[in-house]
Design a protein around this motif. Structure first.
Motif, PDB file in Angstrom:
ATOM      1  N   PHE A  33       7.810  -4.387   3.478  1.00 35.19           N
ATOM      2  CA  PHE A  33       6.415  -4.127   3.836  1.00 35.19           C
ATOM      3  C   PHE A  33       5.860  -5.260   4.677  1.00 35.19           C
ATOM      4  O   PHE A  33       4.777  -5.760   4.448  1.00 35.19           O
ATOM      5  N   TYR A  35       4.084  -6.692   7.708  1.00 30.53           N
ATOM      6  CA  TYR A  35       3.128  -6.131   8.653  1.00 30.53           C
ATOM      7  C   TYR A  35       3.683  -6.182  10.070  1.00 30.53           C
ATOM      8  O   TYR A  35       4.245  -7.188  10.455  1.00 30.53           O
ATOM      9  N   SER A  38       6.128  -0.650   7.567  1.00 29.27           N
ATOM     10  CA  SER A  38       6.382  -0.464   6.150  1.00 29.27           C
ATOM     11  C   SER A  38       7.470   0.587   5.998  1.00 29.27           C
ATOM     12  O   SER A  38       7.335   1.707   6.461  1.00 29.27           O
ATOM     13  N   VAL A  40       9.825   2.742   3.528  1.00 30.45           N
ATOM     14  CA  VAL A  40       9.806   3.264   2.167  1.00 30.45           C
ATOM     15  C   VAL A  40      11.224   3.647   1.767  1.00 30.45           C
ATOM     16  O   VAL A  40      11.908   4.346   2.510  1.00 30.45           O
ATOM     17  N   GLU A 121       8.152  12.576   4.446  1.00 31.71           N
ATOM     18  CA  GLU A 121       7.145  11.584   4.835  1.00 31.71           C
ATOM     19  C   GLU A 121       5.928  12.264   5.466  1.00 31.71           C
ATOM     20  O   GLU A 121       4.793  11.902   5.180  1.00 31.71           O
ATOM     21  N   PHE A 123       4.938  15.402   5.044  1.00 29.14           N
ATOM     22  CA  PHE A 123       4.240  16.171   4.011  1.00 29.14           C
ATOM     23  C   PHE A 123       3.313  15.254   3.204  1.00 29.14           C
ATOM     24  O   PHE A 123       2.134  15.554   3.007  1.00 29.14           O
ATOM     25  N   TYR A 125       2.205  12.320   4.056  1.00 25.97           N
ATOM     26  CA  TYR A 125       1.159  11.782   4.938  1.00 25.97           C
ATOM     27  C   TYR A 125       0.017  12.774   5.088  1.00 25.97           C
ATOM     28  O   TYR A 125      -1.147  12.436   4.906  1.00 25.97           O
ATOM     29  N   MET A 134      -5.919   7.977   1.687  1.00 25.40           N
ATOM     30  CA  MET A 134      -5.860   6.853   2.620  1.00 25.40           C
ATOM     31  C   MET A 134      -6.317   7.326   3.999  1.00 25.40           C
ATOM     32  O   MET A 134      -6.500   8.499   4.237  1.00 25.40           O
ATOM     33  N   SER A 136      -5.317   6.831   8.129  1.00 26.12           N
ATOM     34  CA  SER A 136      -4.342   6.286   9.065  1.00 26.12           C
ATOM     35  C   SER A 136      -4.230   7.292  10.199  1.00 26.12           C
ATOM     36  O   SER A 136      -4.430   8.479   9.986  1.00 26.12           O
ATOM     37  N   PHE A 141       1.292   6.115  11.966  1.00 28.98           N
ATOM     38  CA  PHE A 141       2.229   6.653  10.988  1.00 28.98           C
ATOM     39  C   PHE A 141       3.618   6.773  11.599  1.00 28.98           C
ATOM     40  O   PHE A 141       4.607   6.326  11.029  1.00 28.98           O
ATOM     41  N   THR A 145       5.450   3.566  10.097  1.00 29.58           N
ATOM     42  CA  THR A 145       5.978   3.995   8.810  1.00 29.58           C
ATOM     43  C   THR A 145       7.238   4.831   8.955  1.00 29.58           C
ATOM     44  O   THR A 145       8.279   4.496   8.396  1.00 29.58           O
TER      45      THR A 145
END
Lengths: 172, 281
Positions: A33, A35, A38, A40, A121, A123, A125, A134, A136, A141, A145
């Motif tokens: 993570f 910056y 990120s 997953v 991811e 779905f 999001y 959240m 974004s 994204f 991400t």
């Protein structure tokens, strides 16, 4: 006799993957993570995809187990119900649909895995965005991400493909 | 294509999506209530936590081992630096002990039992971190049985890291201060400058690109300098007074030029957490 062994190994491995996702995320948080990226971990998804494509007899109830793993994910990790619980069985269903059309080898499975990672991811999001969990934008994204997530998980796929395949060949 | 979207399947897909969306909406809506999570979910989380302990133990052990090795490599420089600090520390410790004793006595005389600074520390292991890019959450190994309640502040050894957002019987979820979710309620903090005057404010955000905590809408004329200490102010009741947050990195005008914004370097490292402390009042 030989069937029943896989029936035990699959759920145990599924939950091992589920909790390893969280533990490894914590241990390697500084790298995963960093910056603005990120990445997953999706060991659960990896295990599910392996099971769908490597289990030739289709005698594991993967759909139900993946829904249960998704439920535990939602309860234990995020506290927001109904997201992974639906996303994981959805991926199982779609993979089962395209399985007969594919000539199964390392590369096609890699492609299918990329598509499935993107589906899960995206779905999650979209659901979190609509549910105002959240905020974004789509470009962030995709770049920060989805990109790193696919990169990290592909590396894991390449490392784990042959060991897991050996396991399935040996056991089933 | 016929196979994918036959009528019956389409209906099933839509129903599943509606159920999924409904479940999500409900859990987002009740997330901040006192009674959440319901008993069944608590039980599920407790079981998951118990299993997770078995898996997290070797992984955390490995992390501990690798940390020890890197510590060992830095030992010499660290030892030199620490030796210098130790002499001053003894003096400060005696001072603090005397002040605490005096404080206790005075408080007794004033019959002031519950002050803002009083709390007991509950130490917990970090079991896991949510593997998601949208949530900065940890699961820690103590819950309601250890006296933890919702909204209590959580610290690492060096400073404030976040607050408790969900409590089960034997584990609980912590939302980190770096979380940008809109529903995260913020800490009341104060900056004390060299002259001893204070400026109150709340944490308004977290700048991920520079890893700084933001304290916005500060209109006070009090001079704040780089390096001034920031602690929680105890206003609002849930957080005790005097938990260390960090030091001031810089002060700048906000976007509208009316108030100033204080940027704070957090004392705690938010990406390397194995043991945390919950301040229980």
């Amino acid at each position: 006799m030989r069937v029943s062994r896989l029936r035990i190994i699959f759920p145990v491995g599924l939950f091992l993957a589920l909790f390893l996702d969280g533990s490894l995320s914590n241990v390697f948080a500084a790298h995963l993570f960093k910056y603005p990226y990120s990445s997953v971990l999706h060991l659960v998804l990896l295990w599910i995809i392996f099971a769908v494509f490597l289990d030739d007899r289709n005698d594991l109830s993967i759909g139900i187990w993946s829904a249960f793993a998704g439920l535990v994910f939602d309860w234990y990790y995020t506290g927001i119900l109904g997201v992974y619980m639906v996303a994981l069985p959805l991926v199982v269903y779609l993979s089962r649909q395209i399985k007969p059309w594919l000539d199964l080898n390392f590369l096609t499975m890699l492609m299918v895995y990329i598509i499935n990672l993107t589906i899960v991811e995206a779905f999650v999001y979209i659901w979190y965005l609509i549910g105002k969990v959240m905020t974004s934008n789509l470009a962030d994204f995709a770049v920060y991400t989805l990109g790193p997530t696919i990169a990290v998980n592909l590396a894991l796929f390449v490392i784990l493909y042959y060991p897991v395949r050996q396991l399935y060949l040996k056991v089933s | 294509m016929q196979k994918f979207f036959s009528n019956r399947k389409l209906v099933i897909v839509i129903i599943v999506l509606i159920i999924s969306f409904g479940l999500m909406s409900v859990s987002v809506a009740v997330r901040n209530k006192k009674s959440t999570p319901p008993l069944l979910q608590q039980f599920g989380n407790d079981v998951a936590g118990a299993v997770d302990r078995v898996i997290a133990w070797p992984v955390n052990g490995l992390q501990g081992a690798s940390n020890s090795v890197s510590d060992l490599l830095n030992t010499y420089q660290e030892n030199q630096k620490l030796k210098k600090q130790v002499d001053q520390l003894a003096q400060a410790k005696v001072n603090a002990q005397t002040a605490t004793a005096e404080n206790k006595q005075l408080r007794k005389e004033l019959k002031l039992n519950n002050s803002l600074t009083a709390y007991t520390a509950v130490t917990a292991n970090v079991l896991t971190r949510t593997p998601s890019s949208w949530m900065n959450q940890l699961v820690i190994s103590k819950g309601a049985t250890a006296g933890i309640k919702k909204n209590m502040p959580v610290m690492s050894q060096s400073g404030l890291i976040g607050r408790v957002v969900e409590v089960n019987q034997t584990n609980s979820k912590v939302e980190l201060i770096s979380s940008t979710s809109s529903s995260a309620d913020k800490f009341a903090i104060q900056v004390t400058n060299k002259a001893g005057s204070t400026v109150n404010g709340i944490v308004t955000g977290y700048d991920k690109s520079t890893n700084l905590i933001e304290m916005g809408s500060v209109t006070s004329k009090t001079k704040i300098k780089k390096g001034d200490k920031v602690v929680t102010s105890g206003l609002g009741g849930v957080t005790p007074k005097g938990l260390y947050v960090g030091t001031v990195a810089k002060v700048k005008q906000d976007d509208y030029g009316l108030a100033s914004e204080v940027e704070i370097t957090p004392a705690a490292n938010l990406t390397d957490l194995t043991v945390v402390t919950v301040a229980v009042q």
